[in-house]
Design a protein around this motif. Structure first.
Motif, PDB file in Angstrom:
ATOM      1  N   ASP A 120       0.833  -1.213   0.000  1.00  0.00           N
ATOM      2  CA  ASP A 120       0.000   0.000   0.000  1.00  0.00           C
ATOM      3  C   ASP A 120       0.863   1.257   0.000  1.00  0.00           C
ATOM      4  OD1 ASP A 120      -2.088   1.878   0.618  1.00  0.00           O
ATOM      5  OD2 ASP A 120      -3.103   0.394   1.868  1.00  0.00           O
ATOM      6  N   ALA A 121       0.386   2.314  -0.649  1.00  0.00           N
ATOM      7  CA  ALA A 121       1.030   3.628  -0.540  1.00  0.00           C
ATOM      8  C   ALA A 121       0.822   4.229   0.842  1.00  0.00           C
ATOM      9  CB  ALA A 121       0.462   4.579  -1.589  1.00  0.00           C
ATOM     10  N   HIS A 122      -0.205   3.714   1.538  1.00  0.00           N
ATOM     11  CA  HIS A 122      -0.591   4.229   2.857  1.00  0.00           C
ATOM     12  C   HIS A 122      -0.386   3.133   3.906  1.00  0.00           C
ATOM     13  CE1 HIS A 122      -3.053   6.052  -0.367  1.00  0.00           C
ATOM     14  NE2 HIS A 122      -2.738   7.190   0.238  1.00  0.00           N
ATOM     15  N   ASP A 224      -3.397  -3.166  -2.068  1.00  0.00           N
ATOM     16  CA  ASP A 224      -4.037  -1.893  -2.435  1.00  0.00           C
ATOM     17  C   ASP A 224      -3.374  -1.429  -3.731  1.00  0.00           C
ATOM     18  OD1 ASP A 224      -4.704   0.855  -2.654  1.00  0.00           O
ATOM     19  OD2 ASP A 224      -4.876   1.062  -0.469  1.00  0.00           O
ATOM     20  N   ASP A 226      -3.145   1.297  -5.060  1.00  0.00           N
ATOM     21  CA  ASP A 226      -2.413   2.569  -5.021  1.00  0.00           C
ATOM     22  C   ASP A 226      -0.960   2.384  -4.570  1.00  0.00           C
ATOM     23  OD1 ASP A 226      -2.323   2.736  -2.155  1.00  0.00           O
ATOM     24  OD2 ASP A 226      -4.236   3.801  -2.084  1.00  0.00           O
ATOM     25  N   THR A 238      -6.992   7.554  -3.986  1.00  0.00           N
ATOM     26  CA  THR A 238      -5.947   8.323  -3.318  1.00  0.00           C
ATOM     27  C   THR A 238      -4.582   8.018  -3.947  1.00  0.00           C
ATOM     28  OG1 THR A 238      -5.934   6.551  -1.635  1.00  0.00           O
ATOM     29  CG2 THR A 238      -7.060   8.588  -1.051  1.00  0.00           C
TER      30      THR A 238
HETATM   31 MN    MN Z   1      -3.668   3.090  -0.158  1.00  0.00          MN
END
Ligand code: MN
Ligand code: ARG
Ligand code: MN
Ligand code: MN
Length: 297
Positions: A120-122, A224, A226, A238
Motif C-alpha cells: 500500500d502507498a498508505h 491496495d 495505489d 488516493t
Molecule cells: Mn492506499
C-alpha cells in the motif's frame, strides 16, 4: 487447488464514488479466465451486499458510515470463513480497503496465527482519534491489530486478529503524522519507497516474507492498487506519485508465489470512474496471476 472469488462493492470507507465498481471492473478484466488458464478451479461466489451511500447518513464525522461498514465486515467475515474452511484460496475484490477488516476476520478463524503483508502507498493505521478524513479505509490495519473503535476491532467476535510482529507494510509513501506515531508505538515494520529504492524489491520481499511467514500459519496479502505507481494504476481514489513500478510489483508477487506461504488476498481500491480504459483493473489481474504462479518459463 480451488480459488474462491468474493466481491465487495464497498465505497462507504472513503470519500470518492466509483470504487464500488471495483469488483465488476476486475471481473471484466478477465480475472476468472486468466486464473483458470493457470490450472486452478475458480468459484465466483458473487458479491456481498453493500448498502447505498445515498440511503444512509454519515452519523459520525470521525467514523463515516460506521454501522454500515461494520455490518458488511461481519457478512464478509462469515463468507470468507466458509470458503477457507473448505480449503479454498479466497480472493476478495474491493471495494475500498475497509473490506480487509472483514476478510482478515474470516481468514483468522482458520489460520489463527496469520502473517499479513500490507502492500500500500498508505499505512491504513489511523483510528478515530488520529484520522484526518474520517474515512474508515484509512483504519483497517490498525483495527486488525485491535487498535481503534470497538465495533470494528471486534468484528466476528474476537480481537486482535493479528500480531504486530507478523505484519509488514510495503510501498508506503503517504503516512499521516499521528499515524506514524501509532505505527512506532505498536512496532510495525514499514518498508517505505525509500527502503525499496535503497535495498531493492528483492531484499524487501525476502525480509517481508520472513516477517509475515516465519512461525505463522500462512500469509495474507492485502493488495491496495495505489501501492503501484499511478502510471500503471491511475484508477484509485488516493493516488500518490513515486510508487512501486509494474515490474517491481510483478517480481514481488512472483517471490510471494515461490514462498508457498500465501493463503489469501485482497485486491482493493480499484476505481473505474477514475481509470483510463480499465488499466488499473488489468494491472490488478496481471499481479494476481503472478501471485498465483504465472511466469514466463
Ligand atoms: Mn492506499
Ligand atoms: N491516511 C489517509 C486517511 O486516513 C488516507 C488513507 C488511504 N487509504 C487507502 N486505503 N487508500 O484518510
Ligand atoms: Mn444509517
Ligand atoms: Mn489501503
Amino acid at each position: 487447488k480451488t480459488i474462491s472469488v468474493i466481491g465487495v462493492p464497498m465505497d462507504l470507507g472513503q470519500g470518492r464514488r466509483g470504487v464500488d465498481m471495483g469488483p465488476y471492473s476486475i471481473r471484466y478484466a478477465g480475472l476468472k479466465e486468466r486464473i483458470q488458464r493457470l490450472g486452478y478451479n475458480v468459484h465466483d461466489q458473487g458479491n456481498v451486499n453493500v448498502p447505498q451511500a445515498e440511503s444512509h447518513d454519515i452519523h459520525d464525522q470521525k467514523l463515516k458510515y460506521l454501522p454500515e461498514v461494520t455490518r458488511v465486515s461481519e457478512d464478509l467475515a462469515e463468507k470468507v470463513a466458509t470458503v477457507i474452511a473448505q480449503d479454498h484460496f479466497p480472493i476478495i475484490l474491493g471495494g475500498d480497503h475497509s473490506i480487509a477488516i472483514g476478510s482478515i476476520a474470516g481468514i483468522t478463524q482458520k489460520h489463527k496465527k496469520l502473517g499479513v503483508i500490507w502492500f500500500d502507498a498508505h499505512a491504513d493505521f489511523n483510528t478515530e482519534d488520529t484520522t484526518p478524513s474520517g474515512n474508515i479505509h484509512g483504519m483497517p490495519l490498525a483495527c486488525c491489530l485491535g487498535v481503534g473503535h470497538e465495533t470494528l476491532v471486534n468484528v466476528a467476535g474476537f480481537a486482535p486478529k493479528i500480531a504486530p510482529e507478523n505484519v509488514v507494510i510495503v510501498g508506503a509513501r503517504s503516512i499521516d503524522p499521528e499515524e506514524r506515531n501509532l505505527l512506532k508505538k505498536h512496532g510495525i515494520k514499514v518498508f517505505d519507497m525509500h527502503e525499496i529504492d535503497k535495498l531493492g524489491i528483492h531484499r524487501v520481499m525476502e525480509e517481508s516474507i520472513r516477517i509475515a511467514g516465519e512461525g505463522t500459519d500462512g500469509i495474507h496479502l492485502s493488495l491496495d492498487l495505489d501501492s503501484i505507481d499511478p502510471d500503471m494504476a491511475p484508477g484509485v481514489g488516493t493516488p500518490v506519485l513515486g510508487g512501486v513500478t509494474y515490474r517491481e510489483g510483478h517480481f514481488a508477487m512472483e517471490l510471494l508465489y515461490q514462498s508457498g506461504k500465501v493463503v489469501s488476498c485482497d485486491v482493493v481500491e480499484v476505481n473505474p470512474i477514475l481509470d483510463e480504459h480499465n488499466k488499473t483493473a488489468r494491472t490488478a489481474v496481471d499481479l494476481v496471476c503472478s501471485l498465483l504462479g504465472e511466469a514466463v518459463m
